[in-house]
Design an enzyme around this catalytic site. Sequence first.
Site, PDB file in Angstrom:
ATOM      1  N   LYS A  51      14.139   4.266  -5.111  1.00  0.00           N
ATOM      2  CA  LYS A  51      13.670   3.436  -3.987  1.00  0.00           C
ATOM      3  C   LYS A  51      12.503   2.554  -4.434  1.00  0.00           C
ATOM      4  O   LYS A  51      12.467   1.358  -4.154  1.00  0.00           O
ATOM      5  CB  LYS A  51      13.200   4.349  -2.843  1.00  0.00           C
ATOM      6  CG  LYS A  51      12.448   3.632  -1.759  1.00  0.00           C
ATOM      7  CD  LYS A  51      11.967   4.569  -0.678  1.00  0.00           C
ATOM      8  CE  LYS A  51      10.570   5.105  -0.880  1.00  0.00           C
ATOM      9  NZ  LYS A  51       9.478   4.146  -0.697  1.00  0.00           N
ATOM     10  N   ASN A  52      11.536   3.182  -5.142  1.00  0.00           N
ATOM     11  CA  ASN A  52      10.324   2.440  -5.482  1.00  0.00           C
ATOM     12  C   ASN A  52      10.537   1.421  -6.595  1.00  0.00           C
ATOM     13  O   ASN A  52       9.621   0.704  -6.958  1.00  0.00           O
ATOM     14  CB  ASN A  52       9.196   3.406  -5.850  1.00  0.00           C
ATOM     15  CG  ASN A  52       8.626   4.084  -4.610  1.00  0.00           C
ATOM     16  OD1 ASN A  52       9.001   3.725  -3.489  1.00  0.00           O
ATOM     17  ND2 ASN A  52       7.744   5.049  -4.801  1.00  0.00           N
ATOM     18  N   ARG A 122       6.119  -0.207   3.257  1.00  0.00           N
ATOM     19  CA  ARG A 122       4.999  -0.563   2.400  1.00  0.00           C
ATOM     20  C   ARG A 122       5.410  -1.611   1.343  1.00  0.00           C
ATOM     21  O   ARG A 122       4.652  -2.505   1.014  1.00  0.00           O
ATOM     22  CB  ARG A 122       4.496   0.708   1.700  1.00  0.00           C
ATOM     23  CG  ARG A 122       3.457   0.503   0.633  1.00  0.00           C
ATOM     24  CD  ARG A 122       2.131   0.121   1.217  1.00  0.00           C
ATOM     25  NE  ARG A 122       1.109  -0.035   0.199  1.00  0.00           N
ATOM     26  CZ  ARG A 122      -0.086  -0.546   0.439  1.00  0.00           C
ATOM     27  NH1 ARG A 122      -0.427  -0.934   1.647  1.00  0.00           N
ATOM     28  NH2 ARG A 122      -0.975  -0.654  -0.521  1.00  0.00           N
ATOM     29  N   ASP A 146       4.570   4.662   4.663  1.00  0.00           N
ATOM     30  CA  ASP A 146       4.216   6.043   4.952  1.00  0.00           C
ATOM     31  C   ASP A 146       2.776   6.155   5.393  1.00  0.00           C
ATOM     32  O   ASP A 146       1.929   5.357   5.013  1.00  0.00           O
ATOM     33  CB  ASP A 146       4.420   6.899   3.697  1.00  0.00           C
ATOM     34  CG  ASP A 146       5.880   7.172   3.479  1.00  0.00           C
ATOM     35  OD1 ASP A 146       6.517   7.656   4.413  1.00  0.00           O
ATOM     36  OD2 ASP A 146       6.365   6.888   2.374  1.00  0.00           O
ATOM     37  N   ASP A 336       3.712  11.496  -5.236  1.00  0.00           N
ATOM     38  CA  ASP A 336       4.941  11.700  -4.457  1.00  0.00           C
ATOM     39  C   ASP A 336       5.620  13.037  -4.761  1.00  0.00           C
ATOM     40  O   ASP A 336       6.437  13.514  -3.989  1.00  0.00           O
ATOM     41  CB  ASP A 336       5.928  10.558  -4.719  1.00  0.00           C
ATOM     42  CG  ASP A 336       5.458   9.244  -4.127  1.00  0.00           C
ATOM     43  OD1 ASP A 336       4.393   9.224  -3.493  1.00  0.00           O
ATOM     44  OD2 ASP A 336       6.149   8.225  -4.290  1.00  0.00           O
TER      45      ASP A 336
HETATM   46  C1  UD1 Z   1       3.348   3.170  -4.628  1.00  0.00           C
HETATM   47  C2  UD1 Z   1       4.540   3.933  -4.081  1.00  0.00           C
HETATM   48  C3  UD1 Z   1       4.110   5.251  -3.463  1.00  0.00           C
HETATM   49  C4  UD1 Z   1       3.277   6.038  -4.449  1.00  0.00           C
HETATM   50  C5  UD1 Z   1       2.132   5.191  -4.994  1.00  0.00           C
HETATM   51  C6  UD1 Z   1       1.332   5.886  -6.079  1.00  0.00           C
HETATM   52  C7  UD1 Z   1       6.047   2.182  -3.407  1.00  0.00           C
HETATM   53  C8  UD1 Z   1       6.720   1.483  -2.289  1.00  0.00           C
HETATM   54  N1  UD1 Z   1       5.165   3.125  -3.057  1.00  0.00           N
HETATM   55  O1  UD1 Z   1       2.511   2.834  -3.518  1.00  0.00           O
HETATM   56  O2  UD1 Z   1       5.278   5.979  -3.097  1.00  0.00           O
HETATM   57  O3  UD1 Z   1       2.744   7.175  -3.777  1.00  0.00           O
HETATM   58  O4  UD1 Z   1       2.657   3.971  -5.574  1.00  0.00           O
HETATM   59  O5  UD1 Z   1       2.159   6.274  -7.132  1.00  0.00           O
HETATM   60  O6  UD1 Z   1       6.301   1.942  -4.581  1.00  0.00           O
HETATM   61  N2  UD1 Z   1      -5.474   0.897  -3.722  1.00  0.00           N
HETATM   62  C9  UD1 Z   1      -6.624   0.220  -3.409  1.00  0.00           C
HETATM   63  N3  UD1 Z   1      -6.581  -1.144  -3.370  1.00  0.00           N
HETATM   64  C10 UD1 Z   1      -5.453  -1.846  -3.648  1.00  0.00           C
HETATM   65  C11 UD1 Z   1      -4.285  -1.144  -3.979  1.00  0.00           C
HETATM   66  C12 UD1 Z   1      -4.313   0.241  -4.012  1.00  0.00           C
HETATM   67  O7  UD1 Z   1      -7.676   0.802  -3.151  1.00  0.00           O
HETATM   68  O8  UD1 Z   1      -5.487  -3.084  -3.621  1.00  0.00           O
HETATM   69  C13 UD1 Z   1      -5.512   2.376  -3.784  1.00  0.00           C
HETATM   70  C14 UD1 Z   1      -4.603   3.035  -2.754  1.00  0.00           C
HETATM   71  O9  UD1 Z   1      -5.234   3.150  -1.502  1.00  0.00           O
HETATM   72  C15 UD1 Z   1      -4.332   4.380  -3.402  1.00  0.00           C
HETATM   73  C16 UD1 Z   1      -4.266   4.032  -4.888  1.00  0.00           C
HETATM   74  O10 UD1 Z   1      -4.968   2.794  -5.034  1.00  0.00           O
HETATM   75  O11 UD1 Z   1      -5.414   5.257  -3.170  1.00  0.00           O
HETATM   76  C17 UD1 Z   1      -2.868   3.892  -5.436  1.00  0.00           C
HETATM   77  O12 UD1 Z   1      -2.176   2.892  -4.723  1.00  0.00           O
HETATM   78  P1  UD1 Z   1      -0.946   2.087  -5.340  1.00  0.00           P
HETATM   79  O13 UD1 Z   1      -0.702   2.546  -6.727  1.00  0.00           O
HETATM   80  O14 UD1 Z   1      -1.181   0.642  -5.098  1.00  0.00           O
HETATM   81  O15 UD1 Z   1       0.264   2.606  -4.438  1.00  0.00           O
HETATM   82  P2  UD1 Z   1       1.367   1.744  -3.694  1.00  0.00           P
HETATM   83  O16 UD1 Z   1       1.841   0.642  -4.583  1.00  0.00           O
HETATM   84  O17 UD1 Z   1       0.914   1.415  -2.321  1.00  0.00           O
END
Ligand code: UD1
Length: 447
Positions: A51-52, A122, A146, A336
Amino acid sequence: MNTSVDPLHDQSDVVSEPACDRRSDPGSGEETILVRGNGPLSGTVFVPGAKNSVLKLMATTILCDGPHELSNVPDIVDVAIMGDLLAAIGVEMSRPSPGELVLLNTGDIVPVAPYELVERIRASINVLGPLLARCGEVKLSMPGGDDFGARPIDMHIAGLEAMGAEFEFSDGYLQARADRLHGADITLDFPSVGATENLMTAAVLADGVTTIDNCAREPEISDLCEFLVAMGARIDGIGTATLRIEGVDQRDLRPVSHRTCPDRIQAATYLAACSVAGGELDIVGARGDQMTMLLDRFGEMGLDITVTDSGIHVVAEGRARSIDIATLPYPGIATDYKPLVITMLAVADGVGIVTENLYPGRFRYVEELQRLGADVRTTGHHAVVRGVPRLTGTRVKAHDIRAGAAMVVAGLAAEGETRISGVHHIDRGYDDLVGRLRAVGASIERV
Ligand code: UD1
Protein backbone atom coordinates in the site's frame (compact mmCIF):
# COMPACT_ATOMS: atom_id res chain seq x y z
CA MET A 1 10.95 17.78 14.00
CA ASN A 2 9.49 21.23 13.94
CA THR A 3 5.94 21.77 15.10
CA SER A 4 5.69 25.49 14.55
CA VAL A 5 3.12 25.75 11.72
CA ASP A 6 -0.17 25.38 13.56
CA PRO A 7 -2.69 24.95 10.73
CA LEU A 8 -0.82 21.83 9.65
CA HIS A 9 -1.14 20.08 12.97
CA ASP A 10 -4.89 19.67 12.93
CA GLN A 11 -4.87 16.38 11.10
CA SER A 12 -7.64 14.57 12.88
CA ASP A 13 -8.53 11.44 10.99
CA VAL A 14 -12.12 11.46 9.90
CA VAL A 15 -11.73 7.83 8.91
CA SER A 16 -11.12 6.89 12.54
CA GLU A 17 -14.06 7.15 14.88
CA PRO A 18 -14.09 8.73 18.34
CA ALA A 19 -12.60 6.66 21.18
CA CYS A 20 -16.01 6.38 22.88
CA ASP A 21 -17.86 5.05 19.83
CA ARG A 22 -20.19 2.07 19.66
CA ARG A 23 -18.68 -1.39 20.01
CA SER A 24 -19.82 -3.77 17.36
CA ASP A 25 -23.34 -4.82 18.02
CA PRO A 26 -24.39 -7.97 16.22
CA GLY A 27 -27.80 -6.37 15.69
CA SER A 28 -26.42 -3.10 14.27
CA GLY A 29 -25.83 -4.38 10.74
CA GLU A 30 -22.16 -3.37 10.86
CA GLU A 31 -19.78 -5.87 9.28
CA THR A 32 -17.42 -7.56 11.73
CA ILE A 33 -14.68 -10.18 11.62
CA LEU A 34 -15.22 -13.24 13.77
CA VAL A 35 -12.09 -15.21 14.78
CA ARG A 36 -11.81 -18.36 16.88
CA GLY A 37 -8.38 -19.45 18.09
CA ASN A 38 -8.22 -22.98 16.71
CA GLY A 39 -4.59 -24.00 16.65
CA PRO A 40 -1.79 -24.22 14.10
CA LEU A 41 -1.77 -22.66 10.63
CA SER A 42 -0.37 -24.48 7.66
CA GLY A 43 0.09 -23.76 3.95
CA THR A 44 0.96 -20.95 1.56
CA VAL A 45 -0.10 -17.33 1.73
CA PHE A 46 0.64 -14.78 -1.01
CA VAL A 47 1.67 -11.23 -0.12
CA PRO A 48 0.68 -8.59 -2.70
CA GLY A 49 2.24 -5.18 -3.41
CA ALA A 50 2.71 -2.56 -0.70
CA LYS A 51 0.00 0.00 0.00
CA ASN A 52 2.69 2.47 1.05
CA SER A 53 4.37 2.11 -2.31
CA VAL A 54 1.53 1.82 -4.78
CA LEU A 55 -0.25 4.96 -3.54
CA LYS A 56 2.94 6.97 -4.12
CA LEU A 57 3.55 5.43 -7.55
CA MET A 58 0.00 6.36 -8.50
CA ALA A 59 0.43 9.99 -7.36
CA THR A 60 3.70 10.27 -9.25
CA THR A 61 2.02 9.54 -12.61
CA ILE A 62 0.94 13.21 -12.45
CA LEU A 63 4.44 14.09 -13.68
CA CYS A 64 4.18 12.47 -17.10
CA ASP A 65 1.44 12.21 -19.78
CA GLY A 66 0.31 8.88 -21.17
CA PRO A 67 -0.72 5.43 -19.86
CA HIS A 68 1.28 4.11 -16.88
CA GLU A 69 0.89 0.42 -15.97
CA LEU A 70 1.24 -0.90 -12.44
CA SER A 71 1.20 -4.58 -11.50
CA ASN A 72 1.22 -6.43 -8.15
CA VAL A 73 -1.35 -3.88 -6.97
CA PRO A 74 -3.19 -4.82 -3.76
CA ASP A 75 -6.99 -4.85 -3.89
CA ILE A 76 -7.51 -2.34 -1.07
CA VAL A 77 -9.81 0.62 -0.46
CA ASP A 78 -6.99 3.19 -0.30
CA VAL A 79 -6.11 2.44 -3.95
CA ALA A 80 -9.68 3.28 -4.93
CA ILE A 81 -9.56 6.51 -2.90
CA MET A 82 -6.27 7.56 -4.52
CA GLY A 83 -7.85 6.70 -7.89
CA ASP A 84 -10.74 9.08 -7.15
CA LEU A 85 -8.33 11.83 -6.11
CA LEU A 86 -6.27 11.40 -9.28
CA ALA A 87 -9.44 11.41 -11.42
CA ALA A 88 -10.30 14.85 -9.99
CA ILE A 89 -6.78 16.00 -10.92
CA GLY A 90 -6.77 14.58 -14.49
CA VAL A 91 -5.35 11.04 -14.26
CA GLU A 92 -7.89 8.30 -15.07
CA MET A 93 -7.51 4.93 -13.37
CA SER A 94 -8.71 1.62 -14.80
CA ARG A 95 -8.21 -2.01 -13.71
CA PRO A 96 -7.70 -4.21 -16.79
CA SER A 97 -7.33 -7.34 -14.62
CA PRO A 98 -6.89 -8.23 -10.93
CA GLY A 99 -3.66 -6.81 -9.54
CA GLU A 100 -3.18 -4.45 -12.51
CA LEU A 101 -3.83 -0.74 -12.84
CA VAL A 102 -3.57 1.61 -15.79
CA LEU A 103 -3.25 5.28 -14.93
CA LEU A 104 -3.87 7.46 -17.95
CA ASN A 105 -2.45 10.93 -17.50
CA THR A 106 -4.55 12.94 -19.96
CA GLY A 107 -2.16 15.89 -19.93
CA ASP A 108 -5.03 18.06 -18.72
CA ILE A 109 -3.94 18.40 -15.09
CA VAL A 110 -5.93 20.45 -12.56
CA PRO A 111 -3.64 21.29 -9.60
CA VAL A 112 -6.39 21.17 -6.97
CA ALA A 113 -6.84 18.35 -4.45
CA PRO A 114 -10.31 18.63 -2.90
CA TYR A 115 -11.05 18.19 0.81
CA GLU A 116 -13.51 15.28 0.46
CA LEU A 117 -10.81 13.06 -1.06
CA VAL A 118 -7.65 14.33 0.62
CA GLU A 119 -9.07 13.91 4.12
CA ARG A 120 -9.46 10.16 3.63
CA ILE A 121 -5.82 9.10 3.19
CA ARG A 122 -2.47 10.33 4.38
CA ALA A 123 -0.81 9.48 1.06
CA SER A 124 -2.85 12.22 -0.64
CA ILE A 125 -0.03 14.56 0.47
CA ASN A 126 2.06 12.83 -2.22
CA VAL A 127 0.35 14.82 -4.99
CA LEU A 128 1.96 18.01 -3.62
CA GLY A 129 5.45 17.57 -5.12
CA PRO A 130 4.33 16.31 -8.56
CA LEU A 131 1.62 18.98 -8.95
CA LEU A 132 3.93 21.81 -7.95
CA ALA A 133 6.68 20.58 -10.27
CA ARG A 134 4.31 19.99 -13.17
CA CYS A 135 1.92 22.96 -12.89
CA GLY A 136 3.88 25.56 -10.90
CA GLU A 137 0.97 25.81 -8.48
CA VAL A 138 -1.15 23.64 -6.21
CA LYS A 139 -4.12 23.97 -3.88
CA LEU A 140 -4.36 21.10 -1.44
CA SER A 141 -6.61 20.38 1.50
CA MET A 142 -4.71 19.11 4.55
CA PRO A 143 -4.25 15.30 4.50
CA GLY A 144 -5.97 12.77 6.77
CA GLY A 145 -5.15 9.08 7.22
CA ASP A 146 -4.60 6.98 10.30
CA ASP A 147 -5.09 8.57 13.67
CA PHE A 148 -1.53 8.64 15.04
CA GLY A 149 -1.87 12.06 16.65
CA ALA A 150 -0.41 15.17 14.99
CA ARG A 151 1.27 14.43 11.66
CA PRO A 152 2.90 17.68 10.55
CA ILE A 153 4.30 18.39 7.08
CA ASP A 154 6.78 21.12 7.99
CA MET A 155 9.70 19.23 6.40
CA HIS A 156 7.83 18.87 3.10
CA ILE A 157 7.21 22.62 3.10
CA ALA A 158 10.71 23.70 4.17
CA GLY A 159 12.27 21.54 1.45
CA LEU A 160 9.97 22.85 -1.28
CA GLU A 161 10.59 26.43 -0.08
CA ALA A 162 14.34 25.79 -0.44
CA MET A 163 13.54 24.83 -4.06
CA GLY A 164 11.79 28.18 -4.64
CA ALA A 165 8.14 27.48 -3.72
CA GLU A 166 6.02 29.96 -1.79
CA PHE A 167 3.27 28.73 0.53
CA GLU A 168 0.07 30.18 1.95
CA PHE A 169 -2.48 28.58 4.29
CA SER A 170 -6.11 29.58 4.53
CA ASP A 171 -9.45 27.88 5.24
CA GLY A 172 -7.82 24.47 5.72
CA TYR A 173 -6.12 24.67 2.33
CA LEU A 174 -2.44 24.82 1.56
CA GLN A 175 -1.56 26.79 -1.58
CA ALA A 176 1.85 26.81 -3.20
CA ARG A 177 3.41 28.51 -6.21
CA ALA A 178 6.72 28.28 -8.03
CA ASP A 179 7.19 29.39 -11.64
CA ARG A 180 10.01 26.85 -11.92
CA LEU A 181 11.44 24.95 -8.99
CA HIS A 182 15.23 25.00 -8.73
CA GLY A 183 17.69 22.48 -7.31
CA ALA A 184 18.69 22.84 -3.65
CA ASP A 185 20.78 21.11 -0.98
CA ILE A 186 18.30 19.88 1.61
CA THR A 187 19.03 18.13 4.90
CA LEU A 188 15.97 16.66 6.58
CA ASP A 189 15.70 17.00 10.39
CA PHE A 190 14.38 13.43 10.44
CA PRO A 191 14.24 10.80 7.66
CA SER A 192 10.55 11.37 6.89
CA VAL A 193 9.09 9.01 4.31
CA GLY A 194 6.51 11.47 2.97
CA ALA A 195 8.91 14.46 2.87
CA THR A 196 11.55 12.43 1.01
CA GLU A 197 8.94 11.33 -1.55
CA ASN A 198 7.51 14.81 -2.14
CA LEU A 199 10.93 16.41 -2.45
CA MET A 200 12.33 13.81 -4.82
CA THR A 201 9.28 13.86 -7.11
CA ALA A 202 9.40 17.67 -7.21
CA ALA A 203 13.15 17.61 -7.89
CA VAL A 204 12.66 15.48 -11.02
CA LEU A 205 11.43 18.54 -12.95
CA ALA A 206 13.42 21.20 -11.07
CA ASP A 207 16.08 23.32 -12.72
CA GLY A 208 19.46 21.85 -11.69
CA VAL A 209 20.55 19.36 -9.04
CA THR A 210 18.80 18.65 -5.71
CA THR A 211 20.42 16.66 -2.93
CA ILE A 212 18.30 15.30 -0.09
CA ASP A 213 20.44 14.34 2.88
CA ASN A 214 19.21 12.26 5.85
CA CYS A 215 16.43 11.05 3.56
CA ALA A 216 14.24 8.03 4.30
CA ARG A 217 15.58 4.68 3.02
CA GLU A 218 12.45 2.53 3.22
CA PRO A 219 12.11 -0.09 0.44
CA GLU A 220 9.05 1.85 -0.79
CA ILE A 221 11.30 4.89 -1.37
CA SER A 222 13.63 2.78 -3.52
CA ASP A 223 10.59 1.44 -5.39
CA LEU A 224 9.52 5.02 -6.15
CA CYS A 225 13.07 5.90 -7.26
CA GLU A 226 13.09 2.95 -9.67
CA PHE A 227 9.70 4.01 -11.02
CA LEU A 228 11.00 7.56 -11.57
CA VAL A 229 14.20 6.36 -13.23
CA ALA A 230 12.12 4.23 -15.63
CA MET A 231 10.14 7.43 -16.35
CA GLY A 232 13.36 9.20 -17.34
CA ALA A 233 14.40 10.84 -14.05
CA ARG A 234 18.09 11.04 -13.13
CA ILE A 235 18.58 9.82 -9.57
CA ASP A 236 21.76 8.68 -7.80
CA GLY A 237 22.12 7.23 -4.30
CA ILE A 238 19.02 4.99 -4.43
CA GLY A 239 18.72 3.08 -1.15
CA THR A 240 21.18 5.37 0.67
CA ALA A 241 20.68 8.29 3.07
CA THR A 242 21.56 10.84 0.35
CA LEU A 243 19.63 11.13 -2.89
CA ARG A 244 20.94 13.27 -5.74
CA ILE A 245 18.36 14.21 -8.37
CA GLU A 246 19.25 16.05 -11.56
CA GLY A 247 16.21 17.83 -12.99
CA VAL A 248 15.02 16.96 -16.52
CA ASP A 249 12.60 18.56 -18.97
CA GLN A 250 9.02 17.32 -18.63
CA ARG A 251 8.98 16.40 -22.36
CA ASP A 252 11.82 13.93 -21.72
CA LEU A 253 9.66 11.80 -19.38
CA ARG A 254 7.86 8.69 -20.67
CA PRO A 255 5.08 6.49 -19.28
CA VAL A 256 6.15 3.50 -17.21
CA SER A 257 5.28 -0.17 -16.61
CA HIS A 258 6.26 -1.17 -13.09
CA ARG A 259 5.75 -4.02 -10.60
CA THR A 260 4.96 -2.73 -7.09
CA CYS A 261 7.31 -3.94 -4.34
CA PRO A 262 5.78 -6.40 -1.85
CA ASP A 263 4.07 -5.32 1.34
CA ARG A 264 6.44 -6.03 4.23
CA ILE A 265 3.77 -5.13 6.80
CA GLN A 266 1.34 -7.70 5.38
CA ALA A 267 4.18 -10.24 5.39
CA ALA A 268 4.84 -9.44 9.06
CA THR A 269 1.13 -9.93 9.78
CA TYR A 270 1.29 -13.55 8.59
CA LEU A 271 4.50 -14.10 10.58
CA ALA A 272 2.74 -12.78 13.69
CA ALA A 273 -0.31 -14.95 12.99
CA CYS A 274 1.92 -18.03 12.74
CA SER A 275 3.76 -17.04 15.93
CA VAL A 276 0.62 -16.90 18.09
CA ALA A 277 -1.26 -19.81 16.45
CA GLY A 278 1.76 -22.06 15.80
CA GLY A 279 2.31 -23.99 12.59
CA GLU A 280 4.25 -23.58 9.36
CA LEU A 281 3.70 -21.04 6.56
CA ASP A 282 5.22 -20.21 3.19
CA ILE A 283 4.77 -16.47 2.79
CA VAL A 284 5.18 -16.15 -0.95
CA GLY A 285 6.00 -12.82 -2.60
CA ALA A 286 7.59 -11.35 0.56
CA ARG A 287 11.12 -9.91 0.37
CA GLY A 288 13.04 -11.16 3.42
CA ASP A 289 15.97 -8.92 2.50
CA GLN A 290 13.72 -5.88 3.09
CA MET A 291 12.76 -7.13 6.57
CA THR A 292 16.13 -8.23 7.92
CA MET A 293 16.03 -6.59 11.34
CA LEU A 294 12.47 -7.72 12.05
CA LEU A 295 13.25 -11.29 10.99
CA ASP A 296 16.30 -11.30 13.28
CA ARG A 297 14.17 -10.17 16.23
CA PHE A 298 11.44 -12.70 15.43
CA GLY A 299 14.20 -15.33 15.33
CA GLU A 300 15.19 -14.28 18.88
CA MET A 301 11.57 -14.78 19.89
CA GLY A 302 11.81 -18.38 18.71
CA LEU A 303 10.39 -18.34 15.17
CA ASP A 304 12.34 -20.54 12.78
CA ILE A 305 12.61 -18.34 9.67
CA THR A 306 14.18 -19.11 6.30
CA VAL A 307 14.35 -16.56 3.50
CA THR A 308 13.76 -18.37 0.22
CA ASP A 309 13.80 -17.33 -3.46
CA SER A 310 10.02 -17.06 -3.45
CA GLY A 311 9.46 -15.52 -0.03
CA ILE A 312 9.74 -16.42 3.66
CA HIS A 313 9.27 -19.84 5.26
CA VAL A 314 8.35 -19.80 8.96
CA VAL A 315 7.87 -22.53 11.55
CA ALA A 316 6.45 -21.72 15.00
CA GLU A 317 6.61 -24.34 17.70
CA GLY A 318 5.68 -23.73 21.34
CA ARG A 319 5.37 -20.39 23.07
CA ALA A 320 7.44 -17.42 21.83
CA ARG A 321 10.04 -15.76 24.09
CA SER A 322 9.68 -12.05 25.03
CA ILE A 323 12.16 -9.46 23.73
CA ASP A 324 12.59 -5.68 24.03
CA ILE A 325 12.10 -3.77 20.79
CA ALA A 326 12.17 -0.13 19.59
CA THR A 327 10.75 1.40 16.41
CA LEU A 328 13.06 3.39 14.16
CA PRO A 329 13.20 4.56 10.53
CA TYR A 330 14.34 1.90 8.04
CA PRO A 331 16.42 -0.25 8.30
CA GLY A 332 15.12 -0.23 11.91
CA ILE A 333 11.89 -1.84 13.08
CA ALA A 334 9.00 0.00 11.37
CA THR A 335 6.36 1.63 13.57
CA ASP A 336 3.72 -0.13 11.44
CA TYR A 337 4.95 -3.51 12.75
CA LYS A 338 4.46 -2.49 16.37
CA PRO A 339 0.80 -3.47 17.02
CA LEU A 340 1.66 -6.93 15.68
CA VAL A 341 4.77 -7.22 17.86
CA ILE A 342 2.86 -6.15 20.99
CA THR A 343 0.23 -8.79 20.21
CA MET A 344 2.95 -11.46 19.87
CA LEU A 345 4.50 -10.31 23.17
CA ALA A 346 1.07 -10.42 24.85
CA VAL A 347 1.17 -14.23 24.71
CA ALA A 348 4.97 -14.72 24.86
CA ASP A 349 6.93 -16.11 27.78
CA GLY A 350 8.37 -13.23 29.84
CA VAL A 351 8.26 -9.43 29.82
CA GLY A 352 9.00 -7.26 26.77
CA ILE A 353 9.45 -3.49 26.60
CA VAL A 354 8.39 -1.77 23.39
CA THR A 355 9.57 1.78 22.65
CA GLU A 356 7.85 3.92 20.01
CA ASN A 357 10.17 6.53 18.50
CA LEU A 358 8.00 7.83 15.64
CA TYR A 359 4.41 8.38 16.78
CA PRO A 360 4.10 8.78 20.57
CA GLY A 361 0.30 8.44 20.45
CA ARG A 362 0.31 5.16 18.64
CA PHE A 363 -0.81 2.86 21.50
CA ARG A 364 -4.57 3.25 21.17
CA TYR A 365 -5.15 -0.43 20.37
CA VAL A 366 -3.60 -1.45 23.72
CA GLU A 367 -6.92 -0.96 25.51
CA GLU A 368 -8.48 -3.40 23.04
CA LEU A 369 -5.76 -5.97 23.76
CA GLN A 370 -6.41 -5.48 27.47
CA ARG A 371 -10.07 -6.34 26.87
CA LEU A 372 -8.79 -9.68 25.57
CA GLY A 373 -6.85 -10.20 28.80
CA ALA A 374 -3.41 -8.92 27.71
CA ASP A 375 -1.21 -7.46 30.45
CA VAL A 376 0.15 -4.29 28.80
CA ARG A 377 0.98 -1.02 30.51
CA THR A 378 1.95 2.13 28.61
CA THR A 379 3.81 5.19 29.85
CA GLY A 380 4.81 7.91 27.40
CA HIS A 381 6.27 6.19 24.40
CA HIS A 382 6.92 2.83 26.15
CA ALA A 383 4.75 -0.26 26.55
CA VAL A 384 5.57 -2.98 29.07
CA VAL A 385 4.06 -6.29 27.96
CA ARG A 386 3.89 -9.22 30.42
CA GLY A 387 3.06 -12.31 28.43
CA VAL A 388 0.07 -14.42 29.50
CA PRO A 389 -0.39 -18.01 28.29
CA ARG A 390 -3.63 -17.28 26.43
CA LEU A 391 -6.00 -14.37 25.65
CA THR A 392 -9.78 -14.65 26.01
CA GLY A 393 -12.06 -13.74 23.10
CA THR A 394 -14.48 -10.82 23.32
CA ARG A 395 -15.60 -7.83 21.22
CA VAL A 396 -12.84 -5.45 20.17
CA LYS A 397 -12.43 -2.59 17.73
CA ALA A 398 -9.96 -1.85 14.95
CA HIS A 399 -8.82 1.78 15.37
CA ASP A 400 -6.61 1.90 12.29
CA ILE A 401 -5.24 -0.42 9.61
CA ARG A 402 -2.36 -2.06 11.48
CA ALA A 403 -4.12 -2.08 14.85
CA GLY A 404 -7.02 -3.82 13.10
CA ALA A 405 -4.72 -6.53 11.76
CA ALA A 406 -3.27 -6.91 15.25
CA MET A 407 -6.78 -7.56 16.61
CA VAL A 408 -7.20 -10.36 14.07
CA VAL A 409 -3.87 -11.86 15.17
CA ALA A 410 -4.92 -11.48 18.81
CA GLY A 411 -8.12 -13.37 17.99
CA LEU A 412 -6.00 -16.29 16.79
CA ALA A 413 -4.28 -16.26 20.20
CA ALA A 414 -7.55 -16.15 22.15
CA GLU A 415 -9.74 -18.85 23.61
CA GLY A 416 -13.31 -18.57 22.34
CA GLU A 417 -14.67 -16.00 19.92
CA THR A 418 -13.19 -12.60 19.14
CA ARG A 419 -15.43 -10.24 17.19
CA ILE A 420 -13.70 -7.26 15.58
CA SER A 421 -15.55 -4.13 14.45
CA GLY A 422 -14.12 -1.20 12.47
CA VAL A 423 -13.40 -3.62 9.63
CA HIS A 424 -13.33 -0.74 7.12
CA HIS A 425 -9.95 0.26 8.56
CA ILE A 426 -8.52 -3.19 7.80
CA ASP A 427 -9.92 -3.03 4.24
CA ARG A 428 -7.98 0.19 3.65
CA GLY A 429 -4.68 -1.68 3.72
CA TYR A 430 -5.26 -5.45 3.63
CA ASP A 431 -6.11 -7.44 0.56
CA ASP A 432 -8.45 -10.24 1.77
CA LEU A 433 -6.82 -10.81 5.15
CA VAL A 434 -9.73 -13.03 6.19
CA GLY A 435 -9.66 -15.23 3.06
CA ARG A 436 -5.88 -15.62 3.17
CA LEU A 437 -5.89 -16.68 6.85
CA ARG A 438 -8.83 -19.03 6.32
CA ALA A 439 -6.96 -20.68 3.45
CA VAL A 440 -4.16 -21.65 5.86
CA GLY A 441 -6.51 -23.11 8.44
CA ALA A 442 -7.67 -20.21 10.63
CA SER A 443 -11.24 -20.21 11.84
CA ILE A 444 -12.17 -16.71 10.65
CA GLU A 445 -15.05 -15.13 8.76
CA ARG A 446 -16.68 -11.81 7.96
CA VAL A 447 -20.18 -11.60 9.38
C1 UD1 B 1 4.60 6.80 6.29
C2 UD1 B 1 3.63 5.65 6.21
C3 UD1 B 1 3.21 5.19 7.60
C4 UD1 B 1 4.43 4.91 8.44
C5 UD1 B 1 5.39 6.10 8.43
C6 UD1 B 1 6.69 5.83 9.16
C7 UD1 B 1 2.44 6.06 4.16
C8 UD1 B 1 1.16 6.43 3.52
N1 UD1 B 1 2.45 6.09 5.50
O1 UD1 B 1 3.91 7.91 6.88
O2 UD1 B 1 2.41 4.02 7.47
O3 UD1 B 1 4.01 4.66 9.78
O4 UD1 B 1 5.73 6.43 7.06
O5 UD1 B 1 7.33 4.71 8.63
O6 UD1 B 1 3.43 5.73 3.52
N2 UD1 B 1 7.22 14.46 10.57
C9 UD1 B 1 7.39 15.78 10.91
N3 UD1 B 1 7.35 16.71 9.91
C10 UD1 B 1 7.18 16.37 8.61
C11 UD1 B 1 7.02 15.02 8.27
C12 UD1 B 1 7.05 14.07 9.28
O7 UD1 B 1 7.55 16.14 12.07
O8 UD1 B 1 7.18 17.26 7.75
C13 UD1 B 1 7.28 13.44 11.64
C14 UD1 B 1 5.96 12.68 11.80
O9 UD1 B 1 5.05 13.37 12.62
C15 UD1 B 1 6.44 11.38 12.42
C16 UD1 B 1 7.79 11.15 11.74
O10 UD1 B 1 8.21 12.43 11.27
O11 UD1 B 1 6.64 11.55 13.81
C17 UD1 B 1 7.75 10.17 10.60
O12 UD1 B 1 6.84 10.61 9.62
P1 UD1 B 1 6.94 10.18 8.09
O13 UD1 B 1 8.12 9.31 7.90
O14 UD1 B 1 6.82 11.41 7.26
O15 UD1 B 1 5.63 9.28 7.92
P2 UD1 B 1 4.53 9.37 6.78
O16 UD1 B 1 5.18 9.57 5.45
O17 UD1 B 1 3.44 10.29 7.20
